[in-house]
Design a protein around this motif. Structure first.
Motif, PDB file in Angstrom:
ATOM      1  N   ILE A  56       0.838  -1.205   0.000  1.00 49.32           N
ATOM      2  CA  ILE A  56       0.000   0.000   0.000  1.00 49.32           C
ATOM      3  C   ILE A  56       0.871   1.252   0.000  1.00 49.32           C
ATOM      4  N   LEU A  57       1.919   1.246   0.816  1.00 50.21           N
ATOM      5  CA  LEU A  57       2.838   2.386   0.831  1.00 50.21           C
ATOM      6  C   LEU A  57       3.531   2.542  -0.519  1.00 50.21           C
ATOM      7  N   ALA A  58       3.825   1.420  -1.175  1.00 44.20           N
ATOM      8  CA  ALA A  58       4.439   1.485  -2.506  1.00 44.20           C
ATOM      9  C   ALA A  58       3.522   2.191  -3.496  1.00 44.20           C
ATOM     10  N   VAL A  59       2.230   1.924  -3.397  1.00 40.95           N
ATOM     11  CA  VAL A  59       1.264   2.581  -4.282  1.00 40.95           C
ATOM     12  C   VAL A  59       1.225   4.086  -4.014  1.00 40.95           C
ATOM     13  N   VAL A  60       1.275   4.472  -2.730  1.00 39.62           N
ATOM     14  CA  VAL A  60       1.228   5.892  -2.377  1.00 39.62           C
ATOM     15  C   VAL A  60       2.493   6.611  -2.880  1.00 39.62           C
ATOM     16  N   VAL A  61       3.659   5.961  -2.706  1.00 41.48           N
ATOM     17  CA  VAL A  61       4.902   6.555  -3.206  1.00 41.48           C
ATOM     18  C   VAL A  61       4.838   6.693  -4.724  1.00 41.48           C
ATOM     19  N   SER A  62       4.346   5.657  -5.384  1.00 40.38           N
ATOM     20  CA  SER A  62       4.205   5.707  -6.835  1.00 40.38           C
ATOM     21  C   SER A  62       3.277   6.842  -7.252  1.00 40.38           C
ATOM     22  N   PHE A  63       2.166   6.985  -6.534  1.00 45.99           N
ATOM     23  CA  PHE A  63       1.254   8.084  -6.840  1.00 45.99           C
ATOM     24  C   PHE A  63       1.960   9.432  -6.686  1.00 45.99           C
ATOM     25  N   GLY A  64       2.721   9.597  -5.605  1.00 46.30           N
ATOM     26  CA  GLY A  64       3.428  10.853  -5.393  1.00 46.30           C
ATOM     27  C   GLY A  64       4.348  11.200  -6.546  1.00 46.30           C
ATOM     28  N   LEU A  65       5.058  10.202  -7.055  1.00 46.14           N
ATOM     29  CA  LEU A  65       5.947  10.435  -8.195  1.00 46.14           C
ATOM     30  C   LEU A  65       5.163  10.776  -9.455  1.00 46.14           C
ATOM     31  N   ARG A  66       4.117   9.997  -9.727  1.00 47.64           N
ATOM     32  CA  ARG A  66       3.335  10.208 -10.948  1.00 47.64           C
ATOM     33  C   ARG A  66       2.539  11.510 -10.895  1.00 47.64           C
ATOM     34  N   PRO A 108      13.391   6.947  -4.005  1.00 45.36           N
ATOM     35  CA  PRO A 108      11.965   6.603  -3.837  1.00 45.36           C
ATOM     36  C   PRO A 108      11.533   5.396  -4.647  1.00 45.36           C
ATOM     37  N   TRP A 109      12.194   5.135  -5.788  1.00 44.21           N
ATOM     38  CA  TRP A 109      11.785   3.998  -6.617  1.00 44.21           C
ATOM     39  C   TRP A 109      12.014   2.663  -5.915  1.00 44.21           C
ATOM     40  N   ALA A 110      12.978   2.611  -4.992  1.00 44.28           N
ATOM     41  CA  ALA A 110      13.202   1.361  -4.253  1.00 44.28           C
ATOM     42  C   ALA A 110      11.980   0.990  -3.431  1.00 44.28           C
ATOM     43  N   ALA A 111      11.176   1.987  -3.061  1.00 45.43           N
ATOM     44  CA  ALA A 111       9.976   1.732  -2.271  1.00 45.43           C
ATOM     45  C   ALA A 111       8.891   1.035  -3.085  1.00 45.43           C
ATOM     46  N   LEU A 112       9.018   1.010  -4.415  1.00 43.16           N
ATOM     47  CA  LEU A 112       7.975   0.440  -5.255  1.00 43.16           C
ATOM     48  C   LEU A 112       8.035  -1.082  -5.296  1.00 43.16           C
ATOM     49  N   LEU A 113       9.223  -1.650  -5.281  1.00 47.82           N
ATOM     50  CA  LEU A 113       9.359  -3.105  -5.380  1.00 47.82           C
ATOM     51  C   LEU A 113      10.383  -3.682  -4.416  1.00 47.82           C
ATOM     52  N   GLN A 114      11.577  -3.073  -4.354  1.00 46.71           N
ATOM     53  CA  GLN A 114      12.651  -3.666  -3.565  1.00 46.71           C
ATOM     54  C   GLN A 114      12.251  -3.864  -2.105  1.00 46.71           C
ATOM     55  N   GLY A 135      14.687  -4.296  10.596  1.00 41.73           N
ATOM     56  CA  GLY A 135      14.922  -4.074   9.176  1.00 41.73           C
ATOM     57  C   GLY A 135      13.623  -3.819   8.429  1.00 41.73           C
ATOM     58  N   ALA A 136      12.590  -4.585   8.759  1.00 36.49           N
ATOM     59  CA  ALA A 136      11.285  -4.373   8.127  1.00 36.49           C
ATOM     60  C   ALA A 136      10.720  -3.014   8.516  1.00 36.49           C
ATOM     61  N   LEU A 137      10.896  -2.642   9.786  1.00 38.90           N
ATOM     62  CA  LEU A 137      10.412  -1.345  10.247  1.00 38.90           C
ATOM     63  C   LEU A 137      11.122  -0.204   9.524  1.00 38.90           C
ATOM     64  N   ARG A 138      12.438  -0.338   9.339  1.00 38.55           N
ATOM     65  CA  ARG A 138      13.177   0.699   8.612  1.00 38.55           C
ATOM     66  C   ARG A 138      12.701   0.794   7.170  1.00 38.55           C
ATOM     67  N   GLY A 139      12.396  -0.349   6.568  1.00 38.49           N
ATOM     68  CA  GLY A 139      11.892  -0.327   5.204  1.00 38.49           C
ATOM     69  C   GLY A 139      10.550   0.378   5.096  1.00 38.49           C
ATOM     70  N   LEU A 140       9.649   0.089   6.037  1.00 36.65           N
ATOM     71  CA  LEU A 140       8.342   0.739   6.028  1.00 36.65           C
ATOM     72  C   LEU A 140       8.473   2.231   6.316  1.00 36.65           C
ATOM     73  N   LEU A 141       9.399   2.585   7.204  1.00 35.21           N
ATOM     74  CA  LEU A 141       9.617   4.004   7.495  1.00 35.21           C
ATOM     75  C   LEU A 141      10.203   4.724   6.289  1.00 35.21           C
ATOM     76  N   LEU A 142      11.063   4.046   5.540  1.00 34.80           N
ATOM     77  CA  LEU A 142      11.606   4.643   4.314  1.00 34.80           C
ATOM     78  C   LEU A 142      10.480   4.924   3.331  1.00 34.80           C
ATOM     79  N   GLN A 143       9.593   3.957   3.175  1.00 29.77           N
ATOM     80  CA  GLN A 143       8.454   4.147   2.273  1.00 29.77           C
ATOM     81  C   GLN A 143       7.547   5.279   2.763  1.00 29.77           C
ATOM     82  N   ALA A 144       7.239   5.261   4.056  1.00 27.32           N
ATOM     83  CA  ALA A 144       6.362   6.297   4.606  1.00 27.32           C
ATOM     84  C   ALA A 144       6.996   7.674   4.477  1.00 27.32           C
TER      85      ALA A 144
END
Length: 265
Positions: A151-161, A210-216, A230-239
């Motif tokens: 879901i966060l990946a979709v929001v980041v993608s929306f922000g870019l687009r 920001p593109w790493a938040a889409l898939l990686q 590590g998972a928390l840091r990843g989610l925080l990066l996306q957020a």
């Protein structure tokens, strides 16, 4: 309630295109096989490339196909319509609605993304699991974290687009910029190869973009490559990227809509 209705309406709208959805499922599945066999050949020569074994690499490949349509990595998704409305001047109607322009389009994009995640995400991943040995998690918590990351990946993608779409206020036609950002998303998201496979300096830099938040990040959460802190840091990066991009989009939107000229008026 307004934006929930917009999201629901967007979901129903895209759900009506059943033939297009079926074609998309078929396309994602076919490309999933192509990428999976390419990964198999590569990992046979370089086992544990990038820190992934073959089942993890194959899971990464099929996760990419599952998230490709939902995040609209290589296309504008529903935001392409916003570009057209800016170009034609129909944006003037949107600006007169008693609703926030950014939130309206975010809600519409989330509705679209949910449909794509269900239709073009679950089916290709399930097909991949039937034909390949995938490293899918058994713990429900891991799946919940993956869903939150998606879901966060979709929001980041929306922000870019959304930022790309707003450039149409100045460029009039943002197709070229959309193509460039689509190529960047394909490369820096990990869609071609997982980012840890890249040379160290490039890999570390790419994983902060920001593109790493889409898939990686979502793929690593699903694979268990990111667990606990590590998972928390990843989610925080996306957020963090989601908040930053939405804030920047709001700033650009405010500047772009101070004076809108439609048909010379």
């Amino acid at each position: 309630m307004l934006y929930a209705a917009v999201a629901t309406g967007s979901f129903r709208r895209y759900a009506t295109y059943r033939v297009a959805t079926a074609a998309g499922v078929f396309t994602n599945t076919v490309f999933g096989f192509i990428v999976a066999y390419s990964y198999t050949a590569l990992w046979d020569q370089r086992p544990h490339l990038g820190g992934y074994d073959l089942p993890q690499a194959l899971t990464f490949a099929w996760t990419g196909q599952a998230l490709l349509a939902a995040t609209s990595m290589m296309s504008g998704g529903g935001i392409a319509e916003l570009q057209d409305r800016i170009r034609t001047g129909d944006i003037a109607v949107d600006l007169h609605r008693p609703a926030d322009l950014q939130l309206w389009w975010l809600a519409a994009d989330l509705g679209r993304a949910v449909l794509q995640l269900v239709g073009r995400g679950i089916v290709p991943l399930a097909v991949g699991a039937c034909f390949f040995e995938l490293a899918l998690p058994e713990a429900p918590l891991t799946w919940l974290l993956f869903l939150a990351s998606a879901i966060l990946a979709v929001v980041v993608s929306f922000g870019l687009r959304y930022l790309v779409a707003l450039t149409s206020f100045w460029l009039l036609d943002g197709a070229g910029l959309s193509m460039i950002t689509g190529l960047a998303a394909t490369f820096f998201s990990g869609m071609i190869l997982p980012l840890p496979v890249f040379p160290d300096a490039l890999a570390h830099a790419a994983q902060l973009l920001p593109w790493a938040a889409l898939l990686q990040v979502p793929a690593d959460v699903l694979l268990g490559a990111r667990t606990g802190a590590g998972a928390l840091r990843g989610l925080l990066l996306q957020a963090g990227w989601a908040v930053a991009l939405l804030a920047l989009g709001r700033l650009v939107q405010s500047y772009a809509t101070r004076k809108v000229v439609v048909n010379g008026g």
